[in-house]
Design a protein around this motif. Structure first.
Motif, PDB file in Angstrom:
ATOM      1  N   SER A  99      53.077  -3.251 -35.604  1.00 28.28           N
ATOM      2  CA  SER A  99      54.036  -3.658 -35.730  1.00 28.28           C
ATOM      3  C   SER A  99      55.075  -3.467 -36.193  1.00 28.28           C
ATOM      4  O   SER A  99      56.523  -3.510 -36.128  1.00 28.28           O
ATOM      5  CB  SER A  99      53.268  -5.884 -36.320  1.00 28.28           C
ATOM      6  OG  SER A  99      52.329  -6.406 -35.948  1.00 28.28           O
ATOM      7  N   TYR A 118      61.251 -11.391 -31.057  1.00 27.12           N
ATOM      8  CA  TYR A 118      59.911 -11.139 -31.567  1.00 27.12           C
ATOM      9  C   TYR A 118      59.077 -12.423 -31.547  1.00 27.12           C
ATOM     10  O   TYR A 118      59.366 -12.822 -32.598  1.00 27.12           O
ATOM     11  CB  TYR A 118      59.795 -10.025 -32.396  1.00 27.12           C
ATOM     12  CG  TYR A 118      58.895  -9.703 -32.726  1.00 27.12           C
ATOM     13  CD1 TYR A 118      58.327  -7.985 -33.147  1.00 27.12           C
ATOM     14  CD2 TYR A 118      57.522 -10.498 -33.466  1.00 27.12           C
ATOM     15  CE1 TYR A 118      57.580  -7.648 -34.074  1.00 27.12           C
ATOM     16  CE2 TYR A 118      56.520  -9.486 -34.127  1.00 27.12           C
ATOM     17  CZ  TYR A 118      56.785  -8.413 -34.286  1.00 27.12           C
ATOM     18  OH  TYR A 118      55.264  -7.933 -35.007  1.00 27.12           O
ATOM     19  N   SER A 120      55.473 -13.809 -32.285  1.00 31.54           N
ATOM     20  CA  SER A 120      54.594 -13.713 -33.244  1.00 31.54           C
ATOM     21  C   SER A 120      53.494 -14.840 -33.563  1.00 31.54           C
ATOM     22  O   SER A 120      53.832 -15.846 -34.089  1.00 31.54           O
ATOM     23  CB  SER A 120      54.738 -13.194 -35.123  1.00 31.54           C
ATOM     24  OG  SER A 120      53.720 -13.127 -35.526  1.00 31.54           O
ATOM     25  N   GLU A 122      50.746 -14.608 -35.140  1.00 34.59           N
ATOM     26  CA  GLU A 122      50.072 -13.744 -36.144  1.00 34.59           C
ATOM     27  C   GLU A 122      50.684 -13.804 -37.393  1.00 34.59           C
ATOM     28  O   GLU A 122      49.933 -14.322 -38.938  1.00 34.59           O
ATOM     29  CB  GLU A 122      49.220 -12.958 -36.580  1.00 34.59           C
ATOM     30  CG  GLU A 122      48.405 -13.101 -35.053  1.00 34.59           C
ATOM     31  CD  GLU A 122      47.995 -11.394 -35.037  1.00 34.59           C
ATOM     32  OE1 GLU A 122      48.025 -10.636 -35.848  1.00 34.59           O
ATOM     33  OE2 GLU A 122      46.950 -11.261 -34.560  1.00 34.59           O
ATOM     34  N   GLU A 123      51.988 -13.807 -37.865  1.00 34.18           N
ATOM     35  CA  GLU A 123      52.806 -14.274 -38.995  1.00 34.18           C
ATOM     36  C   GLU A 123      53.970 -15.420 -38.909  1.00 34.18           C
ATOM     37  O   GLU A 123      54.102 -16.024 -37.812  1.00 34.18           O
ATOM     38  CB  GLU A 123      53.692 -12.393 -39.230  1.00 34.18           C
ATOM     39  CG  GLU A 123      52.096 -11.751 -39.182  1.00 34.18           C
ATOM     40  CD  GLU A 123      52.979 -10.382 -39.172  1.00 34.18           C
ATOM     41  OE1 GLU A 123      53.090  -9.367 -41.004  1.00 34.18           O
ATOM     42  OE2 GLU A 123      53.482 -10.304 -38.779  1.00 34.18           O
ATOM     43  N   ILE A 128      57.990 -11.723 -41.453  1.00 37.95           N
ATOM     44  CA  ILE A 128      58.743 -10.855 -40.462  1.00 37.95           C
ATOM     45  C   ILE A 128      59.942 -10.153 -41.166  1.00 37.95           C
ATOM     46  O   ILE A 128      59.876  -9.084 -40.900  1.00 37.95           O
ATOM     47  CB  ILE A 128      58.911 -11.310 -38.698  1.00 37.95           C
ATOM     48  CG1 ILE A 128      57.349 -11.672 -38.498  1.00 37.95           C
ATOM     49  CG2 ILE A 128      59.239 -10.260 -38.427  1.00 37.95           C
ATOM     50  CD1 ILE A 128      57.108 -12.596 -36.929  1.00 37.95           C
ATOM     51  N   SER A 146      57.528 -17.577 -34.432  1.00 33.02           N
ATOM     52  CA  SER A 146      56.316 -17.198 -34.544  1.00 33.02           C
ATOM     53  C   SER A 146      56.401 -19.184 -33.534  1.00 33.02           C
ATOM     54  O   SER A 146      56.120 -20.025 -33.992  1.00 33.02           O
ATOM     55  CB  SER A 146      56.110 -18.106 -35.797  1.00 33.02           C
ATOM     56  OG  SER A 146      55.106 -18.127 -36.968  1.00 33.02           O
ATOM     57  N   ASP A 168      52.781 -10.627 -29.820  1.00 29.70           N
ATOM     58  CA  ASP A 168      52.367 -10.580 -30.902  1.00 29.70           C
ATOM     59  C   ASP A 168      50.959 -11.466 -31.747  1.00 29.70           C
ATOM     60  O   ASP A 168      52.077 -12.206 -32.859  1.00 29.70           O
ATOM     61  CB  ASP A 168      52.903  -9.276 -32.376  1.00 29.70           C
ATOM     62  CG  ASP A 168      52.209  -8.798 -33.660  1.00 29.70           C
ATOM     63  OD1 ASP A 168      50.636  -9.136 -33.166  1.00 29.70           O
ATOM     64  OD2 ASP A 168      52.435  -8.514 -34.565  1.00 29.70           O
ATOM     65  N   SER A 169      50.288 -11.483 -31.386  1.00 30.44           N
ATOM     66  CA  SER A 169      49.707 -10.420 -29.645  1.00 30.44           C
ATOM     67  C   SER A 169      48.400 -11.596 -29.045  1.00 30.44           C
ATOM     68  O   SER A 169      48.412 -12.570 -29.172  1.00 30.44           O
ATOM     69  CB  SER A 169      48.193 -10.487 -30.755  1.00 30.44           C
ATOM     70  OG  SER A 169      46.724 -11.244 -31.339  1.00 30.44           O
TER      71      SER A 169
END
Length: 450
Positions: A99, A118, A120, A122-123, A128, A146, A168-169
């Motif tokens: 990451s 980006y 995400s 997971e976060e 981030i 997110s 991700d991911s």
């Protein structure tokens, strides 16, 4: 009308069965079958006039447009930069720095070319943001989302119109139309298909992060690797500062290049001269230590190889290897026992490549053999600041290697004054300040070094 039926899918290889099975007949994995609902559509296929077979003579060809990621080592591994409209899969152990690397490259691309998204799963955006503050990432063209629903992600891509997207991911993303859980074979396959459709139709470059198994292999179906254009593997230990980015597959470049990074508090720093880093604390006059030269793609790299041989009373002596193929070690040991009458059958053997680098090929054969002899005989080398390179055959001969001149030039640049190379490579070496000694057999190399 769509028809649905229940199938059992192996979560390791994607094998489908009409009934539950304890062991997968395809990959031999136990307890990997999960019940999923497969939906088949009865809709007729409608041919589009825009998608027809074309004569290969009439198809235009040319170089792919590439984006400069702002990270030289990443550009090297990708074959010169990120290709427009390409799909790149990157994997690595948790906490290795995937990451961090992607966030740094996303910031560079956003500042140079345009909008970057980006995504995400997971976060949160706040997490981030905390990482971006630490890394100094502050581009106005970098957007963070997110989200795990693939349909929402597709809608946001339509609205933002980025040139580069990071997922991700892939194991956290899901499609609502698929009944199985996120990370399952069906979900990964469907989401990857959707990403590929968006990327190829709109010319958007994608970086997809994938999880790895306990064995270090890519988790999920193998079809994921076949669908993408490039597969990168991030290697290293969380407790060590160096990271190796290796290419497993690349449709736009070579698969033999590696990128070397150093993990610091401000992020991943590229290492432009790996030889200097790997040899930073090397003691050139030490038992069981030999400096060897290898080629990683177009780059010559010098690295230290260490061997420790100790007598044991065990019936089955240990053979522990880090950074070298264990089968290659057994071959070298067999040649040493047969041709030089050196007994290793009653000794534990430990071999390590300093710096965490994994060596492929036969460049390290002669250096490994001399390191083993140095350790078992408790002898230092006679030659000062020596480097060794060469392949060993089963008959004990030292065979020539490719790119020997590049390795010699790198050794001279790094301050080495002696090099042991195969005899047949001597004629191809131009005049230089370094002392080059050609050897044609393993015994001749031992006499020269010890």
């Amino acid at each position: 009308m769509a028809k649905s039926k229940t199938v059992f899918v192996c979560q390791e290889c994607g094998f489908e069965s009409l009934k539950w099975m304890g062991k997968c007949p395809n990959c031999n994995t136990w307890n990997s079958f999960v019940e999923e609902v497969a939906v088949k559509s009865d809709k007729n296929v409608i041919l589009s006039g825009n998608n027809e077979p074309k004569c290969i003579v009439n198809i235009k060809s040319g170089e792919h447009e590439r984006y400069n990621t702002g990270i030289g080592e990443l550009n090297r591994v990708l074959g010169g930069g990120l290709v427009k409209g390409s799909l790149t899969l990157i994997s690595g152990s948790p906490g290795i720095g995937k990451s961090t690397l992607l966030l740094q490259s996303a910031d560079n691309i956003a500042k140079r070319y345009g909008k970057v998204l980006y995504v995400s799963g997971e976060e949160s955006e706040e997490q981030i943001k905390m990482r971006s503050d630490r890394l100094g990432v502050n581009s106005n063209n970098l957007f963070v989302l997110s989200e795990t629903n693939m349909d929402v992600i597709s809608l946001q891509i339509e609205q933002i119109k980025p040139i580069f997207v990071i997922i991700d991911s892939i194991q956290t993303v899901f499609k609502a139309a698929v009944s199985s859980a996120p990370g399952s074979v069906s979900q990964v396959r469907e989401c990857a298909n959707e990403i590929m459709r968006i990327g190829k139709s709109k010319g958007i470059s994608f970086f997809i992060v994938a999880h790895v198994t306990k064995q270090g292999e890519l988790a999920g179906p193998r079809v994921l690797e076949h669908m993408v254009d490039s597969v990168l593997s991030f290697e290293g230990e969380r407790t060590e500062e160096f990271r190796i980015l290796r290419t497993i597959k690349n449709r736009f470049g070579t698969t033999s290049e590696i990128g070397v990074f150093e993990m610091e508090e401000e992020g991943l720093l590229e290492v432009s001269n790996p030889s200097n880093v790997f040899l930073e604390e090397t003691n050139f006059k030490q038992e069981g230590s030999i400096v060897i030269g290898i080629m990683e793609g177009t780059r010559p790299i010098l690295v230290e190889i260490q061997a420790l041989v100790s007598e044991t009373k065990s019936v089955m002596p240990r053979r522990t290897v880090v950074g070298i193929d264990s089968a290659r070690l057994n071959l070298i040991l067999a040649v040493l026992e047969k041709k030089l009458k050196i007994p290793f059958y009653n000794c534990d053997v430990y071999v390590n490549v300093v710096g965490g680098l994994s060596i492929d090929g036969t460049f390290a054969d002669l250096g490994l053999a001399l390191a083993l002899i140095s350790s078992i005989k408790n002898k230092e080398t006679k030659l000062d600041k020596m480097i060794v390179v060469g392949e060993i055959g089963l008959t004990g001969e030292v065979r020539p290697i490719s790119y020997c001149e590049r390795i010699v030039n790198e050794a001279e640049k790094m301050g080495f004054i002696n090099i042991i190379i195969p005899e047949r490579n001597i004629g191809k070496i131009k005049a230089s300040k370094i002392g080059a000694y050609g050897v044609s057999s393993l015994r001749e190399a031992v006499n020269k070094v010890f």
